[in-house]
Design an enzyme around this catalytic site. Structure first.
Site, PDB file in Angstrom:
ATOM      1  NE  ARG A  92     -13.799   6.043  -5.981  1.00  0.00           N
ATOM      2  CZ  ARG A  92     -13.355   5.173  -5.088  1.00  0.00           C
ATOM      3  NH1 ARG A  92     -12.201   4.530  -5.259  1.00  0.00           N
ATOM      4  NH2 ARG A  92     -14.032   4.960  -3.987  1.00  0.00           N
ATOM      5  CB  THR A 365      -5.233   0.828  -2.261  1.00  0.00           C
ATOM      6  OG1 THR A 365      -6.579   0.408  -2.211  1.00  0.00           O
ATOM      7  CG2 THR A 365      -5.165   2.227  -2.868  1.00  0.00           C
ATOM      8  CB  THR A 383      -7.649   1.261  -5.195  1.00  0.00           C
ATOM      9  OG1 THR A 383      -8.044   0.229  -4.306  1.00  0.00           O
ATOM     10  CG2 THR A 383      -8.876   2.044  -5.614  1.00  0.00           C
ATOM     11  CG  ASN A 385     -12.557  -1.347  -2.185  1.00  0.00           C
ATOM     12  OD1 ASN A 385     -11.910  -0.673  -1.380  1.00  0.00           O
ATOM     13  ND2 ASN A 385     -13.771  -1.736  -1.934  1.00  0.00           N
ATOM     14  CD  GLU A 404     -12.571   1.148  -5.773  1.00  0.00           C
ATOM     15  OE1 GLU A 404     -12.187   1.268  -4.597  1.00  0.00           O
ATOM     16  OE2 GLU A 404     -11.892   0.604  -6.654  1.00  0.00           O
ATOM     17  CG  ASP A 407     -14.764   2.533  -1.591  1.00  0.00           C
ATOM     18  OD1 ASP A 407     -14.707   1.890  -0.528  1.00  0.00           O
ATOM     19  OD2 ASP A 407     -13.742   2.797  -2.268  1.00  0.00           O
ATOM     20  CB  SER A 436     -12.098   7.650  -3.239  1.00  0.00           C
ATOM     21  OG  SER A 436     -10.805   7.163  -3.006  1.00  0.00           O
ATOM     22  N   GLY A 456      -4.722   2.164   2.371  1.00  0.00           N
ATOM     23  CA  GLY A 456      -5.117   1.953   3.768  1.00  0.00           C
ATOM     24  C   GLY A 456      -6.579   2.210   4.041  1.00  0.00           C
ATOM     25  N   GLY A 457      -7.423   2.175   2.987  1.00  0.00           N
ATOM     26  CA  GLY A 457      -8.857   2.322   3.191  1.00  0.00           C
ATOM     27  C   GLY A 457      -9.174   3.634   3.884  1.00  0.00           C
TER      28      GLY A 457
END
Ligand code: DON
Length: 555
Positions: A92, A365, A383, A385, A404, A407, A436, A456-457
């Site tokens: 990440r 993503t 991803t 994002n 990102e 997020d 995430s 898909g967020g």
């Protein structure tokens, strides 16, 4: 809930005790035919599932630049057949040391969405390059050079971006046009390219070669790092060479729990996915879903979603810094308490109702699933994002920077691009990883294994939940990835659905229980799943029909 700790018992988690015959063949499902083929090329050259994962990951970085890439991050969930080791390689992004939450606010103290999603300030320090190197070195059999070769070839020789990529360029055109590097790559002649356009990206080929030759340091240190830092600064960001030099993947113990005699192995923080999935499946475990009609079942699933997303907002963040009640949240006992709070016929209103904000629907993503001939498993979600991330390409690098930073809960309680709210646990702080929803997951039962995930967020976690429930109902991978979907995330207090996910009569019945429904026009997600019947040896794959280039193959 903290008091629950005293009452906790640790569920005896069955080890995978089956004598698994190796499948002899392999299955790969990814969002692009060229990426699936890249994985099989590397398997044919003697690689294992993890070499294939590196190849697919890097190839997707080239052919789906809107979804993921070298400038983004990833979670690689790994199951190694020979010793049963299961680990999440957490790549990440991290917040740069100069991160200052105030920088994302406007003059009135409100969240400035343009700063949180567009331009240099939106970008965290990328993790994807570190993941490629780490996974190849620690789990692969082939040199990185060999697993990156298909991606390097695709970047250098070019490929025709599919209709989905072109549509995303159109959607993000105005922001892409602000950045010279991004426009040079994606807006040839200043226009959104048409079908048949061939994207050649020699800069990205060179960046991948640099990683192949010099490994981690090739990207995170030296000249390349210097170029990135200068480019990000020019684009309004604040990275330093120290931020890049300090980047490292983390190996994390997956979240593991039992569901109907199967072991579910899934993403731990900084993903919220595994904990939320455990909460939801633990709640649902108390019902015989097969005996309920669709309305009763949807009601209970939605109530489970609502409760899990409430906890997500309150408790979850970067595990390196934030203390989280993980054992409590994932315990069957806690779920039993939550289940007791569900009225069988009435919706529980979410605590407070901010103005409804439609979460961004997402097919960006990307997720891919692999089972190799030896029974190794890889589930990878990666991803940048939002489509094309921050829409910044530092000249000479060939990849977009992620966005990102959005997020994080940049302002406590203010919804992010997915309508998700958060609190202090997910506040933006130097070095922290933003929370995430990416949920790469294995479900391993006495006879069958499923590898699943999706983009898909905020809806990723509920899509994975619905995919798993459908698999337990007997759906094959292709069916479960294609099913219509619904979602609830606590706030806004609305069940959002794909078009025609419910019949008019079902909608009416759910409304009568107190649910508010909102049906969207756009399809969601791009799920890629494979499964393996270890009794018969059969492998199957499914790639979401919502995506135009998705390809699942067994060979
Ligand atoms: O990590 C996350 O949860 C998000 N950045 C994922 C974004 C995503 O799935 C976008 N597309 N649908």
């Amino acid at each position: 809930m903290i008091r629950l700790r005293a009452l906790l018992f640790v569920a005896a988690l069955l080890p995978c005790s089956f004598a698994a015959a190796a499948p002899g063949k392999a299955a790969i499902a990814s969002a692009h035919k060229l990426a699936t083929e890249a994985g099989f090329d590397v398997l044919a050259a003697g690689g294992n599932a993890f070499d294939a994962a590196v190849a697919v990951s890097a190839a997707l970085s080239v052919v789906e630049p809107q979804s993921s890439g070298i400038g983004g991050g990833a979670f690689f969930l790994v199951h190694r057949a020979k010793d049963g080791k299961q680990v999440l390689v957490d790549a990440r992004e991290t917040a740069p040391a100069a991160t200052d939450a105030k920088a994302y606010l406007d003059a009135n103290g409100e969240l400035d969405r343009d700063k949180s999603v567009n331009g240099g300030l939106a970008a965290g320090i990328p993790g994807e390059p570190a993941a490629l190197v780490w996974v190849a070195q620690h789990y692969g059999r082939l040199p990185l050079k060999q697993s990156l070769a298909p991606a390097i070839r695709l970047a250098r020789d070019g490929f025709a971006p599919d209709a989905r990529s072109l549509m995303r360029i159109g959607q993000r055109k105005d922001v892409i046009a602000r950045d010279a590097g991004a426009s040079a790559l994606f807006l040839p002649g200043g226009e959104v390219p048409g079908a048949g356009w061939v994207l050649k990206n020699p800069d990205l080929a060179r960046t991948l070669e640099l990683i192949a030759e010099r490994g981690h340091k090739g990207f995170y240190e030296g000249e390349f790092a210097e170029k990135l830092v200068a480019g990000v600064k020019k684009a309004g960001g604040n990275w330093s060479r120290e931020d890049l030099a300090a980047y490292a993947v983390r190996e994390r113990e997956p979240i593991v729990f039992q569901y109907r005699g199967h072991k579910v192995v899934t993403a731990p923080p900084p993903s919220s996915g595994g904990i939320a999935l455990a909460e939801m499946l633990n709640i649902l475990q108390g019902y015989d879903l097969t005996r309920l009609d669709r309305v009763e079942r949807t009601h209970l699933v939605v109530e489970a979603m609502r409760r899990a997303y409430r906890d997500r907002a309150e408790y979850l963040g970067d595990p390196d810094f934030v203390k989280m009640p993980v054992a409590e949240l994932t315990s069957p006992l806690y779920a039993a308490g939550l289940r007791a709070s569900i009225h069988p016929k009435k919706a529980t209103p979410s605590d407070s109702l901010p103005g409804y904000m439609a979460p961004v629907q997402g097919t960006d993503t990307t997720h891919f699933s692999i089972i190799d001939a030896d029974g190794n498993l890889a589930a990878v979600t990666q991803t940048v994002n939002l489509p094309f991330g921050a829409a910044v390409v530092v000249p000479g690098t060939g990849f977009v920077l992620n966005n990102e930073m959005d997020d994080f809960a940049l302002k406590a309680g203010a919804p992010n691009a997915y309508g998700l709210v958060g609190a202090d646990a997910n506040a933006p702080r130097p070095g922290h990883r933003p929370l995430s929803s990416m949920t790469p997951t294995f479900v391993i039962g006495p006879e069958r294994t499923l590898v699943i995930g999706t983009p898909g967020g905020s809806r990723i976690i509920t899509m994975v939940l619905e995919g798993i429930l459908a698999w337990f109902d007997g759906d094959a991978p292709q069916q479960l990835v294609d099913n219509k979907r619904f979602h609830h995330q606590y706030l806004p207090d609305v069940i959002s659905t794909e078009k025609d996910a419910f019949t008019p009569a079902e909608r009416k019945a759910l409304q009568a229980m107190g649910h508010v429904l909102s049906e969207g026009e756009q399809p969601w997600g791009f799920m890629n799943a494979v499964d393996w019947n270890r009794k018969t040896g059969e492998l199957r794959g499914g790639s979401d029909s919502r995506g135009v280039s998705g390809t699942a193959l067994v060979r």
